[in-house]
Design a protein around this motif. Structure first.
Motif, PDB file in Angstrom:
ATOM      1  N   THR A  65       0.849  -1.197   0.000  1.00 37.24           N
ATOM      2  CA  THR A  65       0.000   0.000   0.000  1.00 37.24           C
ATOM      3  C   THR A  65       0.880   1.240   0.000  1.00 37.24           C
ATOM      4  O   THR A  65       1.908   1.287   0.678  1.00 37.24           O
ATOM      5  N   ILE A  66       0.471   2.243  -0.767  1.00 36.97           N
ATOM      6  CA  ILE A  66       1.229   3.494  -0.835  1.00 36.97           C
ATOM      7  C   ILE A  66       0.280   4.663  -0.600  1.00 36.97           C
ATOM      8  O   ILE A  66      -0.846   4.681  -1.124  1.00 36.97           O
ATOM      9  N   ASN A  67       0.692   5.608   0.227  1.00 37.33           N
ATOM     10  CA  ASN A  67      -0.086   6.823   0.473  1.00 37.33           C
ATOM     11  C   ASN A  67       0.306   7.876  -0.553  1.00 37.33           C
ATOM     12  O   ASN A  67       1.476   8.219  -0.693  1.00 37.33           O
ATOM     13  N   ILE A  68      -0.674   8.394  -1.278  1.00 39.07           N
ATOM     14  CA  ILE A  68      -0.419   9.365  -2.337  1.00 39.07           C
ATOM     15  C   ILE A  68      -0.395  10.769  -1.741  1.00 39.07           C
ATOM     16  O   ILE A  68      -1.339  11.171  -1.052  1.00 39.07           O
ATOM     17  N   PRO A  69       0.679  11.517  -1.981  1.00 42.31           N
ATOM     18  CA  PRO A  69       0.731  12.894  -1.475  1.00 42.31           C
ATOM     19  C   PRO A  69      -0.463  13.703  -1.960  1.00 42.31           C
ATOM     20  O   PRO A  69      -0.873  13.604  -3.125  1.00 42.31           O
ATOM     21  N   GLY A  70      -1.040  14.511  -1.073  1.00 41.25           N
ATOM     22  CA  GLY A  70      -2.282  15.229  -1.367  1.00 41.25           C
ATOM     23  C   GLY A  70      -2.215  16.143  -2.573  1.00 41.25           C
ATOM     24  O   GLY A  70      -3.197  16.319  -3.295  1.00 41.25           O
ATOM     25  N   GLU A  71      -1.043  16.746  -2.816  1.00 39.66           N
ATOM     26  CA  GLU A  71      -0.926  17.697  -3.919  1.00 39.66           C
ATOM     27  C   GLU A  71      -0.604  17.022  -5.254  1.00 39.66           C
ATOM     28  O   GLU A  71      -0.466  17.695  -6.284  1.00 39.66           O
ATOM     29  N   SER A  72      -0.478  15.719  -5.261  1.00 43.05           N
ATOM     30  CA  SER A  72      -0.083  15.015  -6.482  1.00 43.05           C
ATOM     31  C   SER A  72      -1.294  14.668  -7.343  1.00 43.05           C
ATOM     32  O   SER A  72      -2.382  14.370  -6.841  1.00 43.05           O
ATOM     33  N   LYS A  73      -1.087  14.689  -8.662  1.00 46.90           N
ATOM     34  CA  LYS A  73      -2.125  14.327  -9.609  1.00 46.90           C
ATOM     35  C   LYS A  73      -1.849  12.919 -10.152  1.00 46.90           C
ATOM     36  O   LYS A  73      -0.709  12.476 -10.213  1.00 46.90           O
ATOM     37  N   LEU A  74      -2.915  12.254 -10.578  1.00 47.53           N
ATOM     38  CA  LEU A  74      -2.784  10.897 -11.094  1.00 47.53           C
ATOM     39  C   LEU A  74      -1.851  10.854 -12.302  1.00 47.53           C
ATOM     40  O   LEU A  74      -1.071   9.918 -12.466  1.00 47.53           O
ATOM     41  N   GLU A  75      -1.917  11.891 -13.134  1.00 46.55           N
ATOM     42  CA  GLU A  75      -1.044  11.939 -14.314  1.00 46.55           C
ATOM     43  C   GLU A  75       0.426  11.939 -13.907  1.00 46.55           C
ATOM     44  O   GLU A  75       1.268  11.315 -14.559  1.00 46.55           O
ATOM     45  N   GLU A  76       0.741  12.648 -12.806  1.00 47.52           N
ATOM     46  CA  GLU A  76       2.119  12.688 -12.318  1.00 47.52           C
ATOM     47  C   GLU A  76       2.561  11.309 -11.827  1.00 47.52           C
ATOM     48  O   GLU A  76       3.699  10.885 -12.072  1.00 47.52           O
ATOM     49  N   ILE A  77       1.666  10.623 -11.141  1.00 47.56           N
ATOM     50  CA  ILE A  77       1.978   9.276 -10.653  1.00 47.56           C
ATOM     51  C   ILE A  77       2.267   8.344 -11.833  1.00 47.56           C
ATOM     52  O   ILE A  77       3.227   7.567 -11.824  1.00 47.56           O
ATOM     53  N   GLN A  78       1.437   8.435 -12.858  1.00 46.66           N
ATOM     54  CA  GLN A  78       1.618   7.578 -14.026  1.00 46.66           C
ATOM     55  C   GLN A  78       2.935   7.888 -14.749  1.00 46.66           C
ATOM     56  O   GLN A  78       3.626   6.986 -15.231  1.00 46.66           O
TER      57      GLN A  78
END
Length: 301
Positions: free
Chosen positions: A123-136
């Motif tokens: 499991t990974i916690n996604i930083p609040g200011e991050s967008k899905l496009e950035e993760i991809q």
């Protein structure tokens, strides 16, 4: 009977652990039983039937790692012992690919697939200011950099990944930190336990000092990794044979698991020296054979 008991004690097959206790089998006695007197019994068949049913019902839809985990949980529940599952050796296993699956806006799952076919998720916690496009975008960069890297060497490539991310992604630091922590957990935590509380319920470990000792054992992954050997078949290490003081009251039955001639991990079953060796040995032999058979069926289909 008294003369026979005396002879067995003289030959080292039974012993008195304490002055006030009765005679019990010694390490030598258990070893003789395993090698010369062990025979099949109905209890072992019950475990094999349960494993067979689960694998037949789920084998074609679940990943091998998931099946192994569930089967070890079954073995622990039915033997009242502890199972330890160890992933492939990080010195030889390499990363094939990493995938990210978002669950919601703040949480996702990282899937790690290795060259041996081993799969694990964290499991990974996604930083609040991050967008899905950035993760991809991060995943594309990470896969280019990490594919083919040994699991044990993940730490050495993280700095390079951080530098590349900083050139392509605006809010890279929070994203990188989340990914880096997950990667390091994957590289380190390749040991899973099932039925930890089972040992504490054994009458052999009913005093406070023994309970503390068992608790320490179940927190020390390195001890169990020492049983992750490349020897074929079932290995049984009884009490003082373990050469580790804290394991002097414990027996460990272990085996490596192979699929398509690749080692996908090892399994240990841990219990008191008076454990039912028959049940455990037959269960692990059956599990090993069944996983090989399952993989062959998957290839044919």
């Amino acid at each position: 009977i008294r003369n026979e008991m005396f002879a067995l004690e003289e030959d080292g097959y039974i012993e008195k652990p304490h002055t006030s206790s009765g005679r019990v089998p010694s390490t030598k006695g258990y070893r003789y039983y395993i090698e010369h007197l062990r025979s099949k019994d109905d209890k072992a068949n019950l475990i094999k039937d349960r494993l067979n049913k689960f694998i037949d019902e789920n084998g074609m839809t679940m990943h091998t790692d998931q099946i192994l985990d569930e089967c070890c949980a079954i073995i622990s529940n039915m033997t009242n012992l502890v199972s330890v599952v160890m992933g492939p050796d990080g010195n030889s296993d390499t990363i094939a690919k990493v995938e990210f699956m978002p669950i919601n806006t703040s949480t996702g799952i990282m899937l790690f697939v290795t060259s041996s076919g081993y799969l694990e998720h964290k499991t990974i916690n996604i930083p609040g200011e991050s967008k899905l496009e950035e993760i991809q975008d991060c995943m594309k960069i990470i896969n280019k950099r990490i594919a083919g890297i040994r699991v044990s060497e993940i730490n050495s490539v993280l700095d390079g990944i951080q530098m590349v991310l900083s050139e392509h992604i605006k809010n890279y630091e929070a994203v990188y930190n989340a990914f880096a922590n997950t990667f390091l957990r994957f590289a380190k935590e390749r040991v899973s336990y099932y039925g930890k509380n089972n040992l504490l319920s054994q009458k052999d470990f009913d005093d406070l000092e023994k309970i503390k000792k068992i608790a320490r054992l179940l927190e020390n992954n390195n001890i169990w990794k020492s049983f992750d050997k490349d020897e074929e078949g079932i290995n049984v290490s009884i009490g003082k044979e373990n050469n580790i003081e804290d394991l002097s009251d414990v027996s460990v039955v272990s085996t490596k698991l192979n699929v398509n001639n690749n080692k996908i991990g090892s399994v240990c079953v841990i219990g008191p020296t008076r454990m039912d060796y028959n049940q455990v040995i037959e269960a692990l032999e059956f599990l090993s054979d069944k996983l090989e058979e399952l993989q062959s069926n998957k290839k044919e289909s």
